[in-house]
Design a protein around this motif. Structure first.
Motif, PDB file in Angstrom:
ATOM      1  N   ARG A 122       0.823  -1.235   0.000  1.00  0.00           N
ATOM      2  CA  ARG A 122       0.000   0.000   0.000  1.00  0.00           C
ATOM      3  C   ARG A 122       0.842   1.264   0.000  1.00  0.00           C
ATOM      4  O   ARG A 122       0.332   2.340  -0.309  1.00  0.00           O
ATOM      5  N   TYR A 242      -6.079  -2.755   4.969  1.00  0.00           N
ATOM      6  CA  TYR A 242      -6.002  -4.220   4.931  1.00  0.00           C
ATOM      7  C   TYR A 242      -6.267  -4.781   6.315  1.00  0.00           C
ATOM      8  O   TYR A 242      -6.068  -4.111   7.331  1.00  0.00           O
ATOM      9  N   GLU A 244      -5.222  -8.649   7.689  1.00  0.00           N
ATOM     10  CA  GLU A 244      -4.660  -9.922   7.211  1.00  0.00           C
ATOM     11  C   GLU A 244      -4.120 -10.768   8.357  1.00  0.00           C
ATOM     12  O   GLU A 244      -3.524 -10.246   9.307  1.00  0.00           O
ATOM     13  N   SER A 253       0.629 -14.837   3.936  1.00  0.00           N
ATOM     14  CA  SER A 253      -0.793 -14.972   4.285  1.00  0.00           C
ATOM     15  C   SER A 253      -1.119 -16.362   4.797  1.00  0.00           C
ATOM     16  O   SER A 253      -0.611 -17.346   4.266  1.00  0.00           O
TER      17      SER A 253
END
Ligand code: ATP
Ligand code: PAF
Ligand code: BAL
Length: 284
Positions: A122, A242, A244, A253
């Motif tokens: 980002r 986000y 996560e 992830s």
């Protein structure tokens, strides 16, 4: 001993040489200033683990994107010096940008794996800027231990990786996130929040706590855990950047928390125009 302010690379080199001659252990706490209890906790821990603590105060231009808040990042240099002195810091390195990036400067550090995803995705270029300035600081000070907050969890993994890969030698120590009494993670950027936004921002830590409670009650599924956070963000009208679930070291992830595999839930969200981050360990 009175606090000294160093402004140049030569002043740092001379001071570090004197610390080494005296055989003292050195701790370094890099910061961007506008100090709060989170920063001071790093300094106090540094004082426990070393004979002398240096802090840096430098709003590093290379880690800000072109549309980010470099120009209005909060500053309070005199207040910061008083706080550093109260936390047992002996030296503050506060260079001008031209000291760290003089004409002809051309060396940048990229940590290729843990910089990807999350804030790295980002904020393009952000971790390249962080890795570059932290490498410069670690090379200059060669501290026995440097201290960083887990609030910036991905940053901590980036710094651990560069310290290991470049054989810098000292220990990189991650310290727990210091929170306000109501749970909000302390951050210099909290100063941007209006009173109403400050209340809504609590949804981030509340969401992380809800996810942790869900996991303790037996839920391991990543979608259910991230949804627990998202529910709180939505209710408070925060805009998710986000949410996560990741492996706590590699930051890859995870679809679920596995027994014996430390995981971490990481959040970035906009509260009004202010982007806030936070995270919590899950399982492990
Ligand atoms: N609440 C906190 N608890 C513990 N450490 C923290 C906390 N906030 C920041 N730190 C650590 O202090 C160091 C300097 O961070 P920095 O000066 O960017 O402060 P910050 O409050 O994180 O600022 P920002 O709001 O810009 O993210 C970093 O290692 C960071 O992880
Ligand atoms: C580590 C750091 C001082 C590098 O500029 C900064 O990213 C911060 O304050 O977290
Ligand atoms: N606390 C991390 C520095 C940044 O957001 O630029």
């Amino acid at each position: 001993m009175a606090l000294q302010v160093l402004r140049t690379v030569d002043e740092v080199k001379a001071w570090v040489a004197s610390v080494r001659r005296e055989g003292r252990r050195l701790a370094l706490v890099p910061t961007m200033g506008y100090l709060h209890e989170g920063h001071l906790s790093l300094m106090r821990e540094g004082r426990k683990r070393a004979d002398v603590v240096a802090a840096s105060i430098f709003v590093n231009p290379t880690q800000f994107g072109p549309k980010e808040d470099l120009g209005r990042y909060p500053r309070d240099f005199q207040g910061d010096l008083a706080k550093c002195a109260s936390a047992g810091v002996e030296v503050v390195f506060a260079p001008e940008p031209s000291v760290m990036y003089p004409p002809g400067y051309q060396t940048y550090v990229e940590v290729t794996e843990v910089s990807q995803g999350l804030c790295g995705a980002r904020r393009p270029g952000h971790f390249r800027g962080v890795a570059t300035i932290v490498t410069q600081l670690l090379c200059l000070f060669r501290p026995d231990v440097s201290l960083f907050g887990e609030k910036d969890y991905q940053q901590l993994q980036v710094i651990k990786a560069l310290n290991r890969d470049l054989h810098l030698g000292g220990e990189v120590l991650g310290m727990p996130t210091v929170r306000e009494a109501d749970g909000l993670a302390m951050s210099s950027r909290n100063a941007y929040l209006t009173a109403e936004e400050r209340q809504r921002a609590l949804a981030i830590s509340r969401g992380l706590q809800a996810a942790q409670a869900l996991h303790r009650a037996g839920t391991s599924d990543g979608v259910a855990l991230t949804e627990a956070v998202r529910r709180e963000l939505r209710a408070a009208e925060l805009r998710e950047d986000y949410v996560e679930l990741v492996d706590a070291e590699r930051l890859t992830s995870l679809s679920a928390v596995q027994p014996g595999q430390p995981a971490r839930l990481l959040v970035a969200a906009f509260c009004g125009a202010t982007r806030l981050i936070d995270n919590q360990p899950i399982g492990g």
